[in-house]
Design a protein around this motif. Structure first.
Motif, PDB file in Angstrom:
ATOM      1  N   PRO A 171     -35.529   6.190 -62.679  1.00 43.50           N
ATOM      2  CA  PRO A 171     -36.147   5.468 -61.553  1.00 43.50           C
ATOM      3  C   PRO A 171     -37.585   5.910 -61.301  1.00 43.50           C
ATOM      4  CG  PRO A 171     -33.952   6.242 -60.970  1.00 43.50           C
ATOM      5  CD  PRO A 171     -34.301   6.886 -62.279  1.00 43.50           C
ATOM      6  N   LYS A 172     -38.455   4.938 -61.012  1.00 40.63           N
ATOM      7  CA  LYS A 172     -39.877   5.207 -60.733  1.00 40.63           C
ATOM      8  C   LYS A 172     -40.220   4.934 -59.261  1.00 40.63           C
ATOM      9  CE  LYS A 172     -40.151   5.393 -65.281  1.00 40.63           C
ATOM     10  NZ  LYS A 172     -38.914   4.669 -65.650  1.00 40.63           N
ATOM     11  N   THR A 173     -39.206   4.715 -58.432  1.00 40.92           N
ATOM     12  CA  THR A 173     -39.440   4.395 -57.021  1.00 40.92           C
ATOM     13  C   THR A 173     -40.253   5.476 -56.336  1.00 40.92           C
ATOM     14  OG1 THR A 173     -37.258   3.335 -57.061  1.00 40.92           O
ATOM     15  CG2 THR A 173     -38.306   3.614 -54.913  1.00 40.92           C
ATOM     16  N   GLY A 174     -40.048   6.724 -56.724  1.00 41.01           N
ATOM     17  CA  GLY A 174     -40.779   7.826 -56.099  1.00 41.01           C
ATOM     18  C   GLY A 174     -42.273   7.703 -56.278  1.00 41.01           C
ATOM     19  N   LEU A 175     -42.720   7.238 -57.445  1.00 45.36           N
ATOM     20  CA  LEU A 175     -44.156   7.097 -57.681  1.00 45.36           C
ATOM     21  C   LEU A 175     -44.721   5.930 -56.875  1.00 45.36           C
ATOM     22  CD1 LEU A 175     -46.688   8.027 -59.096  1.00 45.36           C
ATOM     23  CD2 LEU A 175     -46.071   6.625 -61.070  1.00 45.36           C
ATOM     24  N   VAL A 176     -43.965   4.846 -56.758  1.00 41.45           N
ATOM     25  CA  VAL A 176     -44.408   3.733 -55.904  1.00 41.45           C
ATOM     26  C   VAL A 176     -44.662   4.236 -54.494  1.00 41.45           C
ATOM     27  CG1 VAL A 176     -43.756   1.526 -54.856  1.00 41.45           C
ATOM     28  CG2 VAL A 176     -43.174   1.972 -57.233  1.00 41.45           C
ATOM     29  N   ILE A 177     -43.714   4.987 -53.953  1.00 42.24           N
ATOM     30  CA  ILE A 177     -43.832   5.492 -52.592  1.00 42.24           C
ATOM     31  C   ILE A 177     -45.030   6.431 -52.466  1.00 42.24           C
ATOM     32  CG2 ILE A 177     -42.707   6.958 -50.862  1.00 42.24           C
ATOM     33  CD1 ILE A 177     -40.027   5.795 -51.843  1.00 42.24           C
ATOM     34  N   PRO A 216     -48.547   7.150 -66.311  1.00 43.09           N
ATOM     35  CA  PRO A 216     -48.738   6.699 -64.936  1.00 43.09           C
ATOM     36  C   PRO A 216     -49.821   5.634 -64.802  1.00 43.09           C
ATOM     37  CG  PRO A 216     -48.667   9.095 -65.063  1.00 43.09           C
ATOM     38  CD  PRO A 216     -48.803   8.585 -66.455  1.00 43.09           C
ATOM     39  N   GLY A 217     -50.812   5.657 -65.706  1.00 39.70           N
ATOM     40  CA  GLY A 217     -51.888   4.679 -65.642  1.00 39.70           C
ATOM     41  C   GLY A 217     -51.379   3.268 -65.808  1.00 39.70           C
ATOM     42  N   ILE A 218     -50.475   3.061 -66.752  1.00 40.90           N
ATOM     43  CA  ILE A 218     -49.901   1.734 -66.974  1.00 40.90           C
ATOM     44  C   ILE A 218     -49.028   1.330 -65.791  1.00 40.90           C
ATOM     45  CG2 ILE A 218     -48.342   0.386 -68.434  1.00 40.90           C
ATOM     46  CD1 ILE A 218     -49.316   1.985 -70.814  1.00 40.90           C
ATOM     47  N   LEU A 219     -48.250   2.273 -65.276  1.00 46.07           N
ATOM     48  CA  LEU A 219     -47.396   1.960 -64.125  1.00 46.07           C
ATOM     49  C   LEU A 219     -48.226   1.499 -62.930  1.00 46.07           C
ATOM     50  CD1 LEU A 219     -44.713   4.812 -64.106  1.00 46.07           C
ATOM     51  CD2 LEU A 219     -44.327   2.389 -64.510  1.00 46.07           C
ATOM     52  N   VAL A 220     -49.249   2.281 -62.595  1.00 44.07           N
ATOM     53  CA  VAL A 220     -50.022   2.011 -61.385  1.00 44.07           C
ATOM     54  C   VAL A 220     -50.888   0.763 -61.538  1.00 44.07           C
ATOM     55  CG1 VAL A 220     -51.838   2.891 -59.866  1.00 44.07           C
ATOM     56  CG2 VAL A 220     -50.007   4.422 -60.631  1.00 44.07           C
ATOM     57  N   THR A 221     -51.654   0.702 -62.613  1.00 41.66           N
ATOM     58  CA  THR A 221     -52.654  -0.370 -62.740  1.00 41.66           C
ATOM     59  C   THR A 221     -52.073  -1.686 -63.239  1.00 41.66           C
ATOM     60  OG1 THR A 221     -53.260   0.269 -65.009  1.00 41.66           O
ATOM     61  CG2 THR A 221     -54.434   1.342 -63.196  1.00 41.66           C
ATOM     62  N   GLU A 222     -50.903  -1.630 -63.871  1.00 41.04           N
ATOM     63  CA  GLU A 222     -50.303  -2.863 -64.392  1.00 41.04           C
ATOM     64  C   GLU A 222     -49.002  -3.212 -63.686  1.00 41.04           C
ATOM     65  OE1 GLU A 222     -50.014  -3.022 -68.636  1.00 41.04           O
ATOM     66  OE2 GLU A 222     -51.973  -2.055 -68.948  1.00 41.04           O
ATOM     67  N   PHE A 224     -47.130  -1.864 -61.146  1.00 39.51           N
ATOM     68  CA  PHE A 224     -47.047  -1.899 -59.690  1.00 39.51           C
ATOM     69  C   PHE A 224     -47.822  -3.080 -59.123  1.00 39.51           C
ATOM     70  CE2 PHE A 224     -46.341   3.006 -59.270  1.00 39.51           C
ATOM     71  CZ  PHE A 224     -45.151   2.869 -59.952  1.00 39.51           C
ATOM     72  N   VAL A 225     -48.928  -3.441 -59.786  1.00 38.56           N
ATOM     73  CA  VAL A 225     -49.700  -4.610 -59.358  1.00 38.56           C
ATOM     74  C   VAL A 225     -48.922  -5.888 -59.659  1.00 38.56           C
ATOM     75  CG1 VAL A 225     -51.819  -5.947 -59.718  1.00 38.56           C
ATOM     76  CG2 VAL A 225     -51.924  -3.440 -59.612  1.00 38.56           C
ATOM     77  N   GLN A 226     -48.371  -5.975 -60.857  1.00 43.21           N
ATOM     78  CA  GLN A 226     -47.594  -7.154 -61.245  1.00 43.21           C
ATOM     79  C   GLN A 226     -46.368  -7.336 -60.360  1.00 43.21           C
ATOM     80  OE1 GLN A 226     -46.756  -6.353 -65.354  1.00 43.21           O
ATOM     81  NE2 GLN A 226     -48.865  -6.712 -66.031  1.00 43.21           N
ATOM     82  N   GLU A 227     -45.769  -6.229 -59.943  1.00 45.40           N
ATOM     83  CA  GLU A 227     -44.573  -6.297 -59.095  1.00 45.40           C
ATOM     84  C   GLU A 227     -44.913  -6.593 -57.633  1.00 45.40           C
ATOM     85  OE1 GLU A 227     -41.417  -6.169 -59.898  1.00 45.40           O
ATOM     86  OE2 GLU A 227     -41.689  -5.812 -62.047  1.00 45.40           O
ATOM     87  N   GLY A 228     -46.183  -6.600 -57.293  1.00 45.89           N
ATOM     88  CA  GLY A 228     -46.593  -6.957 -55.940  1.00 45.89           C
ATOM     89  C   GLY A 228     -46.663  -5.811 -54.958  1.00 45.89           C
ATOM     90  N   TYR A 229     -46.506  -4.571 -55.451  1.00 49.99           N
ATOM     91  CA  TYR A 229     -46.594  -3.421 -54.548  1.00 49.99           C
ATOM     92  C   TYR A 229     -48.039  -3.012 -54.285  1.00 49.99           C
ATOM     93  CZ  TYR A 229     -41.582  -2.865 -54.656  1.00 49.99           C
ATOM     94  OH  TYR A 229     -40.239  -3.086 -54.508  1.00 49.99           O
ATOM     95  N   LEU A 230     -48.919  -3.312 -55.220  1.00 45.51           N
ATOM     96  CA  LEU A 230     -50.325  -2.975 -55.067  1.00 45.51           C
ATOM     97  C   LEU A 230     -51.185  -4.216 -55.249  1.00 45.51           C
ATOM     98  CD1 LEU A 230     -50.652   0.342 -57.143  1.00 45.51           C
ATOM     99  CD2 LEU A 230     -50.125   0.082 -54.708  1.00 45.51           C
ATOM    100  N   GLU A 231     -52.311  -4.207 -54.551  1.00 48.39           N
ATOM    101  CA  GLU A 231     -53.355  -5.212 -54.770  1.00 48.39           C
ATOM    102  C   GLU A 231     -54.586  -4.471 -55.269  1.00 48.39           C
ATOM    103  OE1 GLU A 231     -56.370  -7.989 -52.144  1.00 48.39           O
ATOM    104  OE2 GLU A 231     -54.386  -7.524 -51.310  1.00 48.39           O
ATOM    105  N   CYS A 232     -55.150  -4.945 -56.363  1.00 43.76           N
ATOM    106  CA  CYS A 232     -56.333  -4.320 -56.944  1.00 43.76           C
ATOM    107  C   CYS A 232     -57.515  -5.270 -56.820  1.00 43.76           C
ATOM    108  CB  CYS A 232     -56.084  -3.976 -58.411  1.00 43.76           C
ATOM    109  SG  CYS A 232     -57.479  -3.182 -59.246  1.00 43.76           S
ATOM    110  N   LYS A 243     -62.889  -0.098 -58.860  1.00 47.66           N
ATOM    111  CA  LYS A 243     -61.654  -0.701 -58.362  1.00 47.66           C
ATOM    112  C   LYS A 243     -61.161   0.052 -57.132  1.00 47.66           C
ATOM    113  CE  LYS A 243     -60.011  -2.241 -62.908  1.00 47.66           C
ATOM    114  NZ  LYS A 243     -58.931  -2.096 -63.925  1.00 47.66           N
ATOM    115  N   GLU A 244     -60.510  -0.683 -56.257  1.00 45.15           N
ATOM    116  CA  GLU A 244     -59.843  -0.067 -55.124  1.00 45.15           C
ATOM    117  C   GLU A 244     -58.473  -0.719 -54.954  1.00 45.15           C
ATOM    118  OE1 GLU A 244     -62.345  -0.592 -51.748  1.00 45.15           O
ATOM    119  OE2 GLU A 244     -62.118  -2.775 -51.673  1.00 45.15           O
ATOM    120  N   TYR A 245     -57.562   0.044 -54.350  1.00 41.46           N
ATOM    121  CA  TYR A 245     -56.174  -0.399 -54.248  1.00 41.46           C
ATOM    122  C   TYR A 245     -55.730  -0.476 -52.794  1.00 41.46           C
ATOM    123  CZ  TYR A 245     -55.859   0.329 -59.267  1.00 41.46           C
ATOM    124  OH  TYR A 245     -56.057   0.257 -60.620  1.00 41.46           O
TER     125      TYR A 245
END
Length: 290
Positions: A171-177, A216-222, A224-232, A243-245
């Motif tokens: 699970p990667k939920t911890g990094l999202v949080i 982590p770079g792929i998770l955060v920048t791709e 998490f953004v694709q899943e709608g948790y982040l806006e870049c 870039k800002e998040y």
């Protein structure tokens, strides 16, 4: 002599194979998962506890005084043993999560994982719970106090687990949080420089595989953004572009600023009110949602 990390991991895997025939044919993913849990548990427990691994050992001399050895009081297991049992509990619960068996009971853990150490269930279970929550974003919720039954749920209402992203099967939920925490603490918008400075301090680097999250770079920048948790977006007036998040729509829909603030405060062992501006922002968010 203190057992090596590899020998402890081998012992944990051997115990797991004995308890569960399916585990004997575990995939490379599950083997990697065991390694991730081992390392994570050690990180969570901290170096100070590892330094006191044999605090319950007593050095004694034989009659001739020529040989010293460690003698363990069976009623006071060493910290090394308790740490290993904590790793076993985390591994056991992660395996149940992978198999979508999200409910369990105290008796199941006592019999399957920590038999013989029932008196230490409370401390072992508490450390395992912290590890699952902080690293994997999974919380243990008590369902029935009478029979001590529990459920594994995603922390703070987040529904994404990222099992197929990064390091597969974990699970990667911890990094999202954690990323949502950073953005909120940074006044709801974090530049890529600030975000990665904090993540780097946690041992997470873009382009470098992490034992739990993969890259982590792929998770955060791709992802998490694709899943709608982040806006870049591009920071206004930045040249060259920076870039800002911000929180994405799914983050706003699934969790709240107050939940994120309380989670962050629990990590740094502070009262949420220690951050008055952020606390006021979180309160206003609660009012707006009412």
């Amino acid at each position: 002599m203190e057992p090596s990390k590899n020998s402890r991991r081998d012992s944990t895997q051997s115990q797991r194979d004995t308890r569960d025939p399916e585990g004997a044919q575990a995939s490379r993913v599950e083997a990697g998962e065991a390694e991730a849990i081992d390392t994570t548990s050690e990180n969570v427990m901290g170096s100070s506890q590892r330094a006191s691994t044999h605090s319950s050992a007593r050095a004694s001399m034989d009659a001739s005084g020529s040989q010293a050895r460690e003698v363990f009081d069976p009623d006071i297991p060493s910290q090394e043993v308790l740490n290993a049992k904590t790793i076993d509990v985390v591994l056991f619960l992660l395996l149940k999560y992978r198999r979508q068996q999200h409910t369990f009971c105290k008796a199941e853990i006592l019999y399957t994982v920590i038999r013989g150490y029932e008196d230490h269930f409370t401390s072992i279970f508490a450390k395992a719970s912290d590890c699952l929550r902080l690293t994997f974003g999974l919380e243990i919720v008590e369902k029935n106090p009478r029979v001590h039954s529990y459920s594994l749920v995603h922390a703070l209402g987040i529904t994404y687990d990222g099992m197929r992203h990064g390091f597969p099967g974990v699970p990667k939920t911890g990094l999202v949080i954690m990323v949502l925490c950073i953005i909120f603490i940074e006044d709801n918008c974090a530049s890529e420089h600030v975000l990665w400075r904090v993540l780097n301090n946690m041992g997470l680097y873009a382009g470098r595989d992490h034992f739990v999250y993969g890259d982590p770079g792929i998770l955060v920048t791709e992802h998490f953004v694709q899943e709608g948790y982040l806006e870049c977006r591009q920071m206004a007036g930045s040249n060259p572009p920076i870039k800002e998040y911000l929180w994405g729509p799914r983050a706003h829909a699934e969790t709240t600023k107050m939940k994120i603030l309380k989670f962050f405060a629990s990590i740094v062992k502070q009262d949420p009110r220690s951050y008055p501006t952020r606390y006021a922002d979180a309160l206003q968010d609660e009012i707006d949602r009412a």
